[in-house]
Design a protein around this motif. Structure first.
Motif, mmCIF file in Angstrom:
data_model
loop_
_atom_site.group_PDB
_atom_site.id
_atom_site.type_symbol
_atom_site.label_atom_id
_atom_site.label_comp_id
_atom_site.label_asym_id
_atom_site.label_seq_id
_atom_site.Cartn_x
_atom_site.Cartn_y
_atom_site.Cartn_z
ATOM 1 N N THR A 29 -2.401 0.375 12.425
ATOM 2 C CA THR A 29 -1.346 0.878 11.548
ATOM 3 C C THR A 29 -1.567 0.409 10.119
ATOM 4 O O THR A 29 -1.351 1.151 9.153
ATOM 5 C CB THR A 29 0.031 0.398 12.047
ATOM 6 O OG1 THR A 29 0.227 0.823 13.394
ATOM 7 C CG2 THR A 29 1.157 0.958 11.176
ATOM 8 N N SER A 33 -2.084 3.049 7.164
ATOM 9 C CA SER A 33 -1.129 3.062 6.049
ATOM 10 C C SER A 33 -1.850 2.909 4.716
ATOM 11 O O SER A 33 -1.487 3.545 3.715
ATOM 12 C CB SER A 33 -0.092 1.948 6.229
ATOM 13 O OG SER A 33 -0.682 0.665 6.054
ATOM 14 N N THR A 34 -2.887 2.069 4.680
ATOM 15 C CA THR A 34 -3.636 1.848 3.446
ATOM 16 C C THR A 34 -4.389 3.106 3.036
ATOM 17 O O THR A 34 -4.410 3.479 1.855
ATOM 18 C CB THR A 34 -4.614 0.674 3.621
ATOM 19 O OG1 THR A 34 -3.895 -0.486 4.051
ATOM 20 C CG2 THR A 34 -5.330 0.372 2.314
ATOM 21 N N ALA A 37 -1.850 5.716 1.874
ATOM 22 C CA ALA A 37 -1.298 5.334 0.573
ATOM 23 C C ALA A 37 -2.288 5.628 -0.550
ATOM 24 O O ALA A 37 -1.901 6.090 -1.636
ATOM 25 C CB ALA A 37 -0.925 3.854 0.583
ATOM 26 N N ILE A 54 4.136 6.759 1.463
ATOM 27 C CA ILE A 54 3.496 5.793 2.354
ATOM 28 C C ILE A 54 3.028 4.582 1.534
ATOM 29 O O ILE A 54 2.417 4.736 0.474
ATOM 30 C CB ILE A 54 2.291 6.417 3.078
ATOM 31 C CG1 ILE A 54 2.722 7.654 3.862
ATOM 32 C CG2 ILE A 54 1.640 5.388 4.010
ATOM 33 C CD1 ILE A 54 3.752 7.374 4.932
ATOM 34 N N GLY A 56 0.753 1.062 1.544
ATOM 35 C CA GLY A 56 -0.402 0.504 2.238
ATOM 36 C C GLY A 56 -0.282 -0.985 2.508
ATOM 37 O O GLY A 56 0.183 -1.741 1.641
ATOM 38 N N SER A 368 6.047 0.552 5.970
ATOM 39 C CA SER A 368 4.953 1.357 5.420
ATOM 40 C C SER A 368 5.313 2.835 5.286
ATOM 41 O O SER A 368 4.710 3.552 4.495
ATOM 42 C CB SER A 368 3.704 1.223 6.289
ATOM 43 O OG SER A 368 3.943 1.783 7.581
ATOM 44 N N ILE A 370 4.992 4.787 7.853
ATOM 45 C CA ILE A 370 4.232 5.456 8.912
ATOM 46 C C ILE A 370 5.176 6.015 9.979
ATOM 47 O O ILE A 370 4.960 7.103 10.519
ATOM 48 C CB ILE A 370 3.221 4.483 9.560
ATOM 49 C CG1 ILE A 370 2.090 4.150 8.589
ATOM 50 C CG2 ILE A 370 2.642 5.077 10.846
ATOM 51 C CD1 ILE A 370 1.196 5.315 8.260
#
Length: 513
Positions: A29, A33-34, A37, A54, A56, A368, A370
């Motif tokens: 995750t 997320s990174t 983002a 989003i 990160g 995040s 997500i």
């Protein structure tokens, strides 16, 4: 059958244990997320003007969020508040001997004809004892079956099936209800502006009562009409092979369906205490100006009474345990109560460690974005396929049933599935409590046929006392007859609730709005 079960065992053994599994999911995750983002990914919640961007994990913002919130993410994991509190009361009720005595009393009072059905209903409800039910119920059921002139192996396996296949429900609120509710509320933070009803330990209570009775009767019927005749047809021995005492569990500890005079006296006083506690609660909440009413003078949809469910459940179990223990002598002072609570907390050490990674995983999922992203995109996908009604819920149940073969921990699996499906189904109109009820259906029947269930070995050990050559395939072939009837009954009950929009529990409905 042996090949299929062997394949399940092989795949399951390749899975990491729950803590490692969620550590891996946390890292996945974090990476996703990174990446999202960096791509400027964002999503708009239906009905909301602002979009959710989003964030990160592997960014300055993300890393500082993590280092400053590691502890709060853990201690803020909602199930900790409810489960730990309720388990303090349940621990006293169990370790004082009250729960065991009550179950033995109920078994002993059943006559020969209704005995399988008593085993079914008591076995389903025995989840109030948590995992201890898997150890207590089967040998007791075997013993009372034999005493009644019925096949003990039918009682043994029928008791295990009732406990395992009906583990997600009970006639009374349990710590599992508190655990599920806490996780459900935690993941709903993904969609904070959605007008959803907060879930509490009794949000599925009406559904649970009916499900417990129906599943208990089905377990009794299968045991009576299918399993026991098959035991006779296969000429399964009715005596312990090595001449050992039948009145012991898998560890050789003595058990008896007969209660002593003091134990019966303890249950009588416990019953009186329950009446007194109930009268006090009713008096307090039924007063016209009761502070436990809401601003409109009622109790639904939200009121201090519903927010006091954890206190009420804790009070009942603690009172039952203390009164019973004081009568039979297992509790002689406050120190004994504290020791019982301490022992109960000891049983939860594994959960407390797992909660550390679960709490941080859910926190990252929410922070995040997500979770919101997955929910919105998943809802859009379901709508594009046209599967938005009960068909979507049924597919969710099937997925949960399959995962249940590999992930035995209910808290771990619900955390994994709730993070995506609770907000996703909320976006297509389902209350979180309904999604939670659907998960109960999937997280039930199939766990009695997976080799990854640690109590499979316990029940196999007990079975081998009658049949020394019995193997895993032998056990599975006799338990599989419970799976489809249980699963089907669960699903039909849920469909009835869905069709007629029945309340799942106090203030808990099927649809949003």
């Amino acid at each position: 059958m042996d090949r299929v079960l062997g394949a399940i065992e092989y795949v399951g053994n390749k899975l990491p244990e729950p803590f490692t599994l969620f550590l891996i999911l946390f890292l996945i995750t974090a990476v996703i997320s990174t990446v999202l983002a960096s791509m400027g990914a964002e999503v708009q919640i239906p009905g909301e003007e602002e979009t959710v961007k989003i964030k990160g994990f592997f960014t300055g913002e993300g890393l500082t969020w993590f280092t400053t919130n590691l502890g709060p993410n853990y201690l803020g994991f909602p199930p900790l508040v409810t489960v730990l509190t309720i388990m303090l009361g349940v621990g006293v009720a169990e370790r004082s001997g009250m729960l065991s005595a009550l179950i033995r009393k109920l078994f002993g009072s059943a006559n020969r004809a209704v005995l399988p059905y008593a085993v079914g209903i008591i076995g389903v409800t025995a989840s109030v004892m948590a995992d201890a039910a898997f150890v207590v119920i089967p040998p007791l059921a075997a013993m009372v079956f034999k005493a009644a002139g019925r096949h003990p192996v039918a009682g043994l396996l029928g008791g295990f099936a009732a406990v395992g296949a009906g583990y997600s429900t009970a006639l009374v609120p349990t710590s599992l209800d508190a655990l599920f509710a806490g996780i459900t509320n935690a993941v709903m933070q993904t969609l904070p502006n959605l007008d959803a009803t907060e879930v509490n330990p009794v949000s599925n209570y009406y559904f649970n009562i009916v499900a417990s009775l129906v599943l208990g009767v089905i377990a009794g019927f299968i045991t009576d009409k299918v399993l026991e005749p098959r035991m006779h047809k296969l000429d399964v021995p009715q005596e312990i092979a090595d001449g050992d005492n039948v009145d012991t569990d898998a560890d050789g500890n003595p058990i008896s369906a007969q209660l002593t005079k003091e134990e019966n006296r303890g249950l009588v006083f416990t019953g009186i205490a329950m009446v007194v506690v109930t009268a006090i609660i009713l008096f307090a909440v039924l007063l016209p100006d009761s502070p436990w009413r809401n601003e409109e003078g009622g109790f639904l949809p939200k009121s201090p009474l519903l927010q006091s469910i954890v206190f009420i459940v804790f009070t009942y179990f603690l009172t039952m345990g203390v009164v019973y223990g004081a009568v039979v002598g297992s509790i002689k002072g406050v120190k004994d109560v504290v020791d019982m609570m301490t022992s109960a907390m000891g049983d939860l050490l594994g959960f407390l460690v797992l909660a550390f990674i679960l709490g941080n995983f859910i926190a990252l999922f929410n922070w995040s974005g997500i979770g919101t992203f997955s929910a919105v995109k998943g809802a859009e996908f379901l709508e594009s396929t046209g599967i938005t009604g009960f068909g979507a819920i049924l597919a969710f149940i099937i997925l949960a049933s399959l995962l249940n073969l590999l992930v035995i921990s209910g808290s771990a699996m619900w955390t994994l599935m709730a993070a995506v499906f609770v907000p996703m189904f909320a976006l297509i109109g389902f209350e979180p409590s309904f999604t939670q009820a659907a998960f109960r259906v999937g997280d039930s029947a199939t766990q009695i046929i997976t080799p990854l269930n640690p109590y499979i070995i316990v029940i196999l050990t007990l079975l081998r006392r009658y049949e020394p050559k019995a193997g895993l395939g032998t056990l599975m072939s006799r338990l599989v007859v419970f799976v489809i009837p249980f699963w089907t009954a669960w699903a039909i009950l849920l469909f009835i609730w869905y069709t007629f929009d029945l309340p799942l529990g106090p203030g808990s409905s099927i649809f949003l709005g």
